[in-house]
Design an enzyme around this catalytic site. Structure first.
Site, PDB file in Angstrom:
ATOM      1  N   SER A 152      33.983 -17.815  20.129  1.00 13.36           N
ATOM      2  CA  SER A 152      34.970 -18.966  19.667  1.00 13.36           C
ATOM      3  C   SER A 152      35.833 -17.716  18.858  1.00 13.36           C
ATOM      4  O   SER A 152      35.661 -16.611  18.724  1.00 13.36           O
ATOM      5  CB  SER A 152      34.276 -19.368  18.440  1.00 13.36           C
ATOM      6  OG  SER A 152      35.278 -20.095  17.783  1.00 13.36           O
ATOM      7  N   TYR A 165      29.255 -20.366  11.115  1.00  8.93           N
ATOM      8  CA  TYR A 165      29.538 -20.508  12.547  1.00  8.93           C
ATOM      9  C   TYR A 165      30.320 -19.183  12.872  1.00  8.93           C
ATOM     10  O   TYR A 165      29.636 -18.649  13.942  1.00  8.93           O
ATOM     11  CB  TYR A 165      30.602 -21.713  12.512  1.00  8.93           C
ATOM     12  CG  TYR A 165      31.087 -22.002  14.208  1.00  8.93           C
ATOM     13  CD1 TYR A 165      30.393 -22.720  14.869  1.00  8.93           C
ATOM     14  CD2 TYR A 165      32.314 -21.454  14.602  1.00  8.93           C
ATOM     15  CE1 TYR A 165      30.768 -22.580  16.215  1.00  8.93           C
ATOM     16  CE2 TYR A 165      32.785 -21.885  15.729  1.00  8.93           C
ATOM     17  CZ  TYR A 165      31.813 -22.436  16.510  1.00  8.93           C
ATOM     18  OH  TYR A 165      32.472 -22.571  17.898  1.00  8.93           O
TER      19      TYR A 165
END
Length: 262
Positions: A152, A165
């Site tokens: 990501s 995250y």
């Protein structure tokens, strides 16, 4: 012309066998279908058996390739080892692994419980290690393989709304580099793809929110979120013979957001 060498670049995946985790829907399912369209037989894993079996059946019908759905908890070693063994028994080998399974809990540091931290890190990071270890052993034995980890932009940028995250995805990128270094001598490449916001049927409503649209337009040089095919194409490249000399890389698919200036 005398002395001119003709170079043949091969992006064909015919005859290859791929595993995609978190593949019952969203980006994972689209990646699995893209691999099948490129000629690979595919094994899809997800926690929910009914969903992953349905996805595998639909991909097989749409592409004409063999597709196997497997219910698997990618954070559990026994479940992972069983899934990988099922793929080997069904298809005889493993050429490609795409570690796509992931999750997020939108809590800041003081809101995040220990259990929530463990859940995010186990799903996003531990799963990549377990799946790579299990599938990688078969690849090393055959002296050939492609592993692609879906990371990501949060591996590079901080997110104000999610403490666990980003660190988990940054660790995925570092694990990508580590395994690439360890396994290059065996003909196994390991790379990562790091998307920004990608529109899927699951997040379409949230992305269409005016505040979210404004944020994406202002923050992203290209002024839009990404499309599913814009993630699939880099994955297909990393899985192909054409990427045989590429390993340990993290490719941002982000409309320029990680290079955004003032």
């Amino acid at each position: 012309m005398e002395g001119y060498e003709v170079v043949n670049v091969n992006f064909d995946l015919n005859g290859k066998v791929a595993i995609v985790t978190g593949a019952s829907r969203g980006i994972g399912r689209t990646i699995a279908e893209g691999l099948a369209q490129a000629g690979a037989d595919v094994a899809l894993t997800a926690r929910t058996e009914a969903e992953v079996l349905a996805a595998a059946h639909e991909i097989s019908l749409a592409t004409g390739r063999r597709a196997l759905g497997i219910a698997c908890d990618v954070t559990d070693k026994r479940s992972v080892d069983s899934a990988v063994q099922q793929v080997v028994e069904r298809f005889g080998k493993i050429d490609i692994l795409v570690n796509n399974a992931g999750t997020n809990i939108r809590h800041s540091a003081f809101e995040l419980s220990e259990e929530e931290w463990d859940f995010v890190v186990d799903t996003n990071l531990k799963s990549v290690f377990l799946m790579s270890q299990a599938a990688g052993s078969h690849m090393i034995e055959r002296q050939s393989g492609r592993i692609v980890n879906i990371a990501s932009v949060a591996s590079e940028l901080t997110l104000s709304f999610s403490t666990a995250y980003g660190p988990s995805k940054a660790a995925v990128v570092q694990l990508t580099k580590q395994l690439a270094s360890e396994w290059a001598r065996y003909g196994v490449t390991v790379n990562a793809v790091s998307p920004w916001f990608i529109r899927t049927s699951l997040n379409a409503e949230a992305l269409d929110d005016p505040d979210n649209q404004k944020m994406i337009e202002q923050r992203t040089p290209m002024g839009r979120y990404g499309r599913l095919e814009e993630v699939v194409a880099p994955v297909l490249f990393f899985c192909s013979e054409g990427a045989g000399y590429v390993t340990g890389q993290n490719l941002f698919v982000d409309g320029g957001v990680t290079h955004y200036g003032v």
